[in-house]
Enzyme design. Structure first.
Site, PDB file in Angstrom:
ATOM      1  N   LYS A  80       0.847  -1.205   0.000  1.00  0.00           N
ATOM      2  CA  LYS A  80       0.000   0.000   0.000  1.00  0.00           C
ATOM      3  C   LYS A  80       0.880   1.253   0.000  1.00  0.00           C
ATOM      4  O   LYS A  80       1.887   1.317   0.713  1.00  0.00           O
ATOM      5  CB  LYS A  80      -0.921  -0.005   1.224  1.00  0.00           C
ATOM      6  CG  LYS A  80      -1.945   1.122   1.240  1.00  0.00           C
ATOM      7  CD  LYS A  80      -2.881   0.987   2.449  1.00  0.00           C
ATOM      8  CE  LYS A  80      -3.937   2.084   2.473  1.00  0.00           C
ATOM      9  NZ  LYS A  80      -4.858   1.964   3.639  1.00  0.00           N
ATOM     10  N   SER A 155      -9.824   1.780   2.821  1.00  0.00           N
ATOM     11  CA  SER A 155      -9.000   2.547   1.925  1.00  0.00           C
ATOM     12  C   SER A 155      -7.956   1.732   1.181  1.00  0.00           C
ATOM     13  O   SER A 155      -7.331   2.229   0.236  1.00  0.00           O
ATOM     14  CB  SER A 155      -8.282   3.644   2.713  1.00  0.00           C
ATOM     15  OG  SER A 155      -7.383   3.076   3.666  1.00  0.00           O
ATOM     16  N   SER A 179     -10.068  -0.575   7.072  1.00  0.00           N
ATOM     17  CA  SER A 179      -9.505  -0.433   5.725  1.00  0.00           C
ATOM     18  C   SER A 179      -8.757  -1.636   5.198  1.00  0.00           C
ATOM     19  O   SER A 179      -8.356  -1.652   4.030  1.00  0.00           O
ATOM     20  CB  SER A 179      -8.577   0.785   5.677  1.00  0.00           C
ATOM     21  OG  SER A 179      -9.325   1.977   5.760  1.00  0.00           O
TER      22      SER A 179
END
Length: 493
Positions: A80, A155, A179
């Site tokens: 990420k 997210s 997330s």
């Protein structure tokens, strides 16, 4: 043999160990898969093919020399874009850090590099991890591989999609209010949110420092255990990383659930939850019962206040953490036509941050301001304590709690983007675990109308091994985690 991008990490590790494939072959297969589907999905912000092949060649040299290797040596993974990577751009999905290149690795990356991973690239995300759909990325939305018209969750949507669409064998994301678990549920991958303090946050760009945690996305629980093992443990660079023994997570996967106490929280079956989601999770609970688990009801009465408390605490911490982005030291700096230093600050933040980040900064600043601190922030922290006490009492009676991850399956792109409250409710079942600091896992359950449904397992702090054992036992008798989306990339592109 099936395409190399379809195998699991534990299968690939065995093929590498037996020298039946090379890491370069495995990496090239994934780079070709990315070339094939990425234009339709857009899971990555930055790809690092040259670095990946260099790391793959280094892994192959270690295998050829007979050196000691880890189960992740030579395994292609995605990261990420909120985790700092030495000399590789780290944007946090924001224009304000669009050209930011960290001069160091996060502790998690140091440990993964020591394990010998191959990094394919950095994945898309909601800006500064603020969102539940990956539509808040400053660059582009990511699409769900099960239905390209739908969101992947957020997210960490890019990380979840990379695994679901076989662009990477595994990936890492972050979970501040759900997330990791929510996109894991919407994309049909196994996703683990560790307990607060189990994984170092050094080098993780902060959103809400008392809530953020890094965790893995995987094809199954066995892979999740392999991905989680090297990143767990204390870190002298992060005082919140707890000094506690780290168990052997793979050894915990016994397949035995006899006598396991499973609690069903009554507050997690609220109005608005789709009937297909309820049916899926109820069916999963019955499967756990068939495996020998003892199932009972439990109450977590302060759950109803979780979303309200979270949207005071998290924005308050964000407003402080994001104050450093002022155009002077990090990232974007808008100095043209600025009248003075204060004007540089204003223009940089005005142009660098997106609408959702600005909304949360304003919310947090308001909650912390003089005259409102006691009324909002202090009261939210008191609710947080009550929620933690609810979980403490529940885990005196039960080993694991089971609930839906999300009240709905993946929703349409654009469906909730103009309604922040409805978007925030996407995390109504995941937020309480972050407030309490406990661990949680999303595992694929029965589908609803052709779309994935995630089953949430919640465990007491530092009991990740229990969650992985339950998920592994469930996956030994079900096949939902083995289902792969059929991508019509030609028409989508």
């Amino acid at each position: 043999m099936a395409p190399l991008w379809e195998v699991t990490i534990h299968e690939a590790a065995e093929l590498l160990r037996r020298r039946e494939i090379s890491s370069v072959e495995l990496t090239r297969a994934h780079l070709e898969r990315i070339d094939e589907v990425e234009r339709a999905l857009r899971a990555f912000i930055t790809l690092t093919p040259d670095l990946a092949l260099q790391q793959a060649e280094a892994a192959d040299r270690r295998f050829a020399a007979g050196e000691a290797v880890s189960p992740l040596t030579g395994i292609p993974l995605a990261i990420k874009d909120v985790i700092c990577t030495d000399r590789v751009r780290t944007t946090c999905g924001s224009h304000i850090l669009e050209d930011f290149v960290p001069p160091y690795d996060a502790t998690v990356m140091q440990r993964l590099n020591a394990a010998g991973i191959v990094m394919l690239g950095k994945t898309n995300m909601d800006e500064f991890a603020m969102g539940s759909s990956t539509e808040n990325s400053a660059f582009f939305p990511t699409r769900n591989p099960w239905d390209l018209a739908r969101v992947p969750g957020g997210s960490s949507g890019g990380s979840a999609v990379a695994v679901a669409a076989c662009e990477a064998l595994g990936s890492y994301g972050t979970d501040t209010g759900g997330s990791i678990r929510q996109p894991g549920a919407l994309c049909n991958v196994t996703a683990l949110k560790p307990s607060y303090g189990r994984v170092s946050r050094f080098g993780l760009v902060a959103f809400a420092s008392s809530l953020d945690q890094i965790g893995p996305f995987a094809r199954d629980a066995r892979d999740a255990a392999l991905l989680f093992q090297p990143i767990a443990g204390a870190d002298p660079l992060d005082s919140t990383a707890v000094q506690a023994p780290v168990p052997d997570y793979s050894a915990a996967l016994t397949g035995d659930l006899k006598g396991l106490r499973v609690g069903i929280p009554e507050e997690y079956w609220i109005e608005g939850t789709e009937p297909g989601v309820v049916a899926s999770v109820r069916a999963a609970i019955e499967t756990l019962r068939d495996l020998g688990a003892e199932v009972g009801e439990v109450s977590l009465p302060h759950t109803r206040y979780g979303v309200a408390a979270y949207y005071i605490i998290a924005p308050a911490e964000a407003s402080a953490n994001l104050a450093r982005y002022d155009g002077i030291k990090y990232g974007l700096s808008v100095r043209e036509e600025a009248e003075d230093l204060l004007d540089v600050y204003k223009k940089t933040r005005q142009q660098g941050f997106g609408p959702e980040v600005k909304r949360r900064i304003m919310l947090g600043t308001y909650a912390l301001s003089s005259g409102y601190y006691d009324a909002y922030y202090l009261r939210a922290e008191k609710i947080r304590t009550l929620i933690k006490q609810d979980f403490d009492r529940a885990f005196e009676r039960f080993d694991v709690l089971v609930s839906p991850v999300s009240p709905t399956v993946a929703f349409k792109i654009g469906e909730k983007v103009d309604d922040p409250y409805q978007m925030y409710l996407s995390d109504v079942f995941t937020i309480p675990a972050n407030l309490a600091g406990i661990c949680g896992l999303s595992m694929p359950g029965p589908f609803s109308e052709g779309l994935p449904v995630g089953v949430q397992l919640l465990g007491a702090a530092f009991k990740e091994a229990v969650l992985l054992r339950v998920a592994d036992a469930y996956q030994q008798v079900t096949d939902y985690h083995r289902r792969r989306p059929t991508l019509n990339v030609t028409s989508a592109a």
